[in-house]
Design an enzyme around this catalytic site. Structure first.
Site, short mmCIF file in Angstrom:
data_model
loop_
_atom_site.label_atom_id
_atom_site.label_comp_id
_atom_site.label_asym_id
_atom_site.label_seq_id
_atom_site.Cartn_x
_atom_site.Cartn_y
_atom_site.Cartn_z
N ASP A 108 0.84 -1.19 0.00
CA ASP A 108 0.00 0.00 0.00
C ASP A 108 0.88 1.25 0.00
O ASP A 108 1.79 1.38 0.81
CB ASP A 108 -0.89 -0.02 1.26
CG ASP A 108 -1.89 1.11 1.31
OD1 ASP A 108 -2.32 1.57 0.23
OD2 ASP A 108 -2.27 1.52 2.42
N GLY B 205 -7.21 8.73 7.15
CA GLY B 205 -7.40 9.06 8.55
C GLY B 205 -8.84 9.41 8.88
O GLY B 205 -9.78 9.05 8.18
N HIS C 244 -9.25 5.15 -1.76
CA HIS C 244 -8.45 5.18 -0.54
C HIS C 244 -9.20 5.99 0.51
O HIS C 244 -10.11 6.74 0.21
CB HIS C 244 -7.08 5.79 -0.82
CG HIS C 244 -6.15 4.87 -1.52
ND1 HIS C 244 -5.05 4.31 -0.91
CD2 HIS C 244 -6.16 4.38 -2.78
CE1 HIS C 244 -4.42 3.52 -1.78
NE2 HIS C 244 -5.08 3.55 -2.92
N GLY D 174 -11.11 4.74 2.91
CA GLY D 174 -12.46 4.21 3.04
C GLY D 174 -13.01 4.24 4.45
O GLY D 174 -14.21 4.09 4.65
N SER D 175 -12.14 4.45 5.44
CA SER D 175 -12.60 4.53 6.83
C SER D 175 -13.28 5.87 7.07
O SER D 175 -12.66 6.91 6.86
CB SER D 175 -11.42 4.38 7.80
OG SER D 175 -10.79 3.13 7.65
N VAL E 100 -9.31 0.15 3.82
CA VAL E 100 -9.77 0.37 5.19
C VAL E 100 -8.60 0.13 6.15
O VAL E 100 -7.99 -0.94 6.13
CB VAL E 100 -10.94 -0.58 5.55
CG1 VAL E 100 -11.38 -0.34 6.99
CG2 VAL E 100 -12.11 -0.39 4.59
N ASN E 101 -8.31 1.13 6.98
CA ASN E 101 -7.25 0.98 7.96
C ASN E 101 -7.62 1.67 9.28
O ASN E 101 -7.63 1.06 10.34
CB ASN E 101 -5.93 1.56 7.43
CG ASN E 101 -4.77 1.36 8.38
OD1 ASN E 101 -4.76 0.45 9.19
ND2 ASN E 101 -3.77 2.21 8.29
N THR E 102 -7.96 2.95 9.19
CA THR E 102 -8.23 3.73 10.40
C THR E 102 -9.34 3.12 11.24
O THR E 102 -9.25 3.09 12.48
CB THR E 102 -8.56 5.19 10.04
OG1 THR E 102 -7.46 5.75 9.31
CG2 THR E 102 -8.82 6.01 11.29
#
Length: 287
Positions: A85, A179, A207, A209-210, A230-232
């Site tokens: 990523d 973020g 990007h 997506g959170s 999705v990360n945050t």
């Protein structure tokens, strides 16, 4: 199942008007949570490492081996894509050598002609080894491993040129950010997304997506977004679950300080979050 590249999976998503989730991992627990969610929903999944996470975890080769061995130990049978990523030029080349199945070369912070030239180089190196490539046009707002984006909208003509360079999917800036989204966020630009979708046949990547409202994500998917990062949301879910564990003084129970017990609620929270997003994205079960 062994790792696979993402080319056909995301092409099918674009054609079928659904998306496949791309979920960041940071350690063993996160990896198990993401893979477990994919197995329980019987859906393909993309698991990815940022440059910073890979450095924290011990390098790209270790990350790839961790995912492969976890797939084996958990008897994961659904397709799994191992992805870099927001990789810079050197990181993308290293992951190609290590054997990631998919890499993102993020050259948006370079002059466009340099981004285009280096994207072509990465595509040639990756495709020679059967590895998928994600490119990016237009900055994504926020910060990702020191790469800061102001969130401008992707230029359609530049997007067309970059798509012609041969990547398998294209990340586009449509008002999304990395973020936590601020209260004054204006939302996704569906007008620009429509222009991009009309001009480009490639699967498009969202990007940040959170935090985007569900109805906006669903509309974006219907219009051509095929991969949602999705990360945050995973980080927040993890943090809240672990804080709750301590707030309820569970660490004071017998061996409640055991890290396996402390981390378990956070791991479950990530797994629940991933399963929820898979349902949002409409990812179909593996036949």
């Amino acid at each position: 199942m062994s790792l696979v590249n993402g080319t056909e999976i995301f092409k099918a998503a674009r054609e079928g008007h659904y998306a496949v989730g791309a979920f960041n991992t940071n350690n063993l627990e996160w990896t198990r949570a993401i893979l477990g969610a994919a197995q329980e929903t019987n859906t393909p999944i993309l698991i990815q490492t940022s440059m910073g996470a890979a450095k924290y975890m011990g390098g790209y080769e270790l990350c790839k081996n961790l995912v492969e061995q976890t797939i084996k130990s958990m008897n994961i049978t659904v397709p799994v894509i191992m992805h870099l990523d927001h990789g810079n030029y050197e990181a993308a080349k290293e992951c190609i050598e290590v054997g990631y199945n998919s890499v993102m070369f993020d050259g948006h912070d370079l002059p466009f002609e340099e981004n285009l030239a280096k994207t072509k180089e990465i595509v040639a190196l990756a495709h020679a080894k059967g590895i998928s490539v994600e490119a990016e046009v237009g900055s994504i707002g926020g910060e990702e491993d020191g790469i800061i984006g102001a969130g401008e909208l992707a230029d359609v003509e530049e997007a067309k040129q970059l798509a012609a360079a041969g990547p398998d999917y294209l990340a586009v800036g449509i008002g999304n950010i990395h973020g936590v989204y601020p209260e004054n966020w204006q939302g996704l630009s569906f007008d620009r997304l429509q222009e991009l979708a009309d001009a480009i046949d490639l699967p498009l990547v969202l990007h940040g997506g959170s935090g985007i409202p569900k109805e906006q994500i669903l509309k974006a998917i219907e219009m051509g977004i095929s991969k949602v990062n999705v990360n945050t949301e995973q980080q927040i879910a993890w943090s809240n679950a672990v804080k709750e564990y301590y707030a309820e003084n569970k660490d004071q129970a017998e061996k409640g300080f055991d890290p396996r017990k402390v981390l378990a609620p956070g791991t479950k929270a990530i797994k629940d979050t991933v399963e929820s997003r898979i349902k949002w994205f409409g990812t179909p079960a593996v036949k």
